[in-house]
Design an enzyme around this catalytic site. Structure first.
Site, PDB file in Angstrom:
ATOM      1  N   GLU A 211       0.306   5.585   1.934  1.00 52.30           N
ATOM      2  CA  GLU A 211      -0.491   6.665   1.408  1.00 52.30           C
ATOM      3  C   GLU A 211      -1.342   7.323   2.641  1.00 52.30           C
ATOM      4  O   GLU A 211      -1.956   6.608   3.390  1.00 52.30           O
ATOM      5  CB  GLU A 211      -1.317   6.295   0.552  1.00 52.30           C
ATOM      6  CG  GLU A 211      -2.549   7.472   0.021  1.00 52.30           C
ATOM      7  CD  GLU A 211      -3.551   6.955  -1.221  1.00 52.30           C
ATOM      8  OE1 GLU A 211      -4.256   7.700  -1.235  1.00 52.30           O
ATOM      9  OE2 GLU A 211      -3.111   6.080  -1.664  1.00 52.30           O
ATOM     10  N   LYS A 227      -1.960   8.044  -6.924  1.00 48.07           N
ATOM     11  CA  LYS A 227      -2.724   7.610  -8.105  1.00 48.07           C
ATOM     12  C   LYS A 227      -1.526   7.599  -9.159  1.00 48.07           C
ATOM     13  O   LYS A 227      -1.058   8.800  -9.773  1.00 48.07           O
ATOM     14  CB  LYS A 227      -3.850   8.360  -8.378  1.00 48.07           C
ATOM     15  CG  LYS A 227      -4.961   7.433  -9.028  1.00 48.07           C
ATOM     16  CD  LYS A 227      -5.594   6.418  -8.076  1.00 48.07           C
ATOM     17  CE  LYS A 227      -6.402   5.450  -8.534  1.00 48.07           C
ATOM     18  NZ  LYS A 227      -6.690   4.426  -7.655  1.00 48.07           N
TER      19      LYS A 227
END
Length: 407
Positions: A211, A227
């Site tokens: 990420e 997410k």
């Protein structure tokens, strides 16, 4: 407190291989020239202090849109760039947020920056894997404790205190042998955009983070929040794409990240370039979005860190309220996890979020995993999701094959 010295090879050098986010063209030839350290409780503003250190060493952190002098030298070495690590605690200090429980790895600074030059050769992992032994993992909370914390967050959401909160659990295990090959196995996991190892005096961290917390390149600032998680199967992909709960949680975090970038001075309109794209990380599907803005004026590293840290996808929304819930509920500090680590070059900055990240001190390995909690969260499913995220890390750490070459 850590007593004695761990069995690291070259504990003051980031060897072997490259630090997280370092350019591939450096070919693992990094040589540490100068180091900055800041610990929770130290005086001063860590964002300003580390910015001053990096600026004094010729990197363009006062104006990230400017290209610095690539020929700046220290002694006989030309400066390549710098590794930067920021803990979750340091991010809370920068954001003016509540601090949680103390870190279980106090030997690791909360802000750590290393100025690098190039050596004339790359290095190789030592053949120490055959003597490697890892003990049983000891969790900081039980599955029942974790599930109870999920219910507490759901109650806070029901009262309107927060919209979403990311809960993180910790576990540690004793080890025997040199931990660096094990940390490099973590860094080599599939989908590790920021795969790498960073070491200091008596400690090391290894990350397989997929990420992007924040990247500045070619006149734009970018964040890529992740997410939403399911097993990397056809059924798992369909379940992720069809989950109203995961999509709602994801969109809340995207909105938070948009607001974080919009707070930066010197940026233009913020846009969502990609929304809820499904990508694979080491046996898991994860949903990722891309949010960006142009740099229309001077943007400094200190302002960028204050806006981005701690990352919204590992805190929740509203960010300060979510961090207050986290501080009250998590029994062990987040340590090296849920912070930032990456590279600052002469013409770009690229920091990953330290999810899928483990730490070694002189005695134990430490790992963290968790997930976002919404009003619709099922406590049992949240506990299982955290275990699924931790499983590839534990498998890589437990392997006993000898080290391999790092190119």
């Amino acid at each position: 407190m850590v007593h004695g010295r761990p069995p690291f090879d070259h504990p003051e050098e980031p060897l072997p291989g490259s630090p997280p986010g370092a350019p591939g063209g450096c070919q693992a030839r990094h040589h540490a020239l100068r180091v900055f350290r800041w610990h929770r409780g130290d005086p001063g503003d860590p964002a300003e202090l580390v910015s001053g250190f990096l600026a004094d060493n010729g990197l363009p952190v006062r104006n990230l849109g400017r290209t610095a002098d690539k020929n700046r030298t220290i002694g006989d070495s030309t400066i390549c760039g710098a590794a930067l690590y920021v803990s979750a605690d340091a991010g809370c200090v920068m954001a003016g947020a509540a601090l949680g429980a103390p870190t279980p790895v106090p030997s690791i600074p909360d802000v750590y920056a290393v100025i690098y030059g190039h050596s004339s050769f790359s290095t190789r992992l030592s053949e120490t894997g055959r003597s490697w032994r890892l003990g049983d993992w000891q969790p900081s909370w039980t599955p029942a404790d974790h599930a109870a914390a999920v219910d507490t967050v759901r109650a806070a959401i029901g009262r309107g205190d927060v919209y979403v909160v990311n809960l993180v659990g910790h576990a540690s295990a004793t080890y025997h042998g040199d931990p660096l090959p094990a940390l490099h196995r973590v860094a080599a996991l599939p989908g590790a955009r920021y795969g790498g190892v960073l070491t200091g005096d008596g400690w090391a961290l290894g990350t397989a983070s997929p990420e992007t917390l924040v990247e500045v390149r070619d006149g734009r600032v970018v964040t890529r929040p992740i997410k939403g998680t399911r097993p990397a199967t056809a059924a798992g992909r369909a379940a992720l794409l069809g989950s109203a709960k995961e999509r709602a949680e994801h969109i809340m975090i995207v909105d938070l990240e948009r607001n974080d970038l919009a707070r930066l001075p010197g940026t233009g309109p913020v846009r969502v370039d990609e929304l809820f794209a499904v990508r694979e990380w080491s046996g898991l599907w994860q949903a990722e979005s891309v949010v960006s803005a142009p740099l229309d004026g001077d943007v400094g590293l200190a302002d960028l860190l204050r806006a981005a840290c701690p990352g919204g996808s590992v805190t929740g929304a509203p960010k300060l309220a979510a961090l207050a819930e986290i501080a009250a509920l998590e029994p062990v500090g987040r340590g090296v996890s849920m912070g930032a680590v990456g590279w600052i070059g002469h013409d770009h900055l690229d920091l990953g979020l330290t999810i899928r990240t483990v730490a070694a001190d002189g005695h134990r390995l430490h790992a963290w995993a968790g997930g976002g909690i919404t009003i619709d969260s099922d406590p049992g499913e949240e506990v299982a999701e955290a275990a699924a995220k931790a499983a590839p890390l534990r498998t890589a750490l437990a392997a006993r094959e000898p080290g391999t070459a790092v190119s």
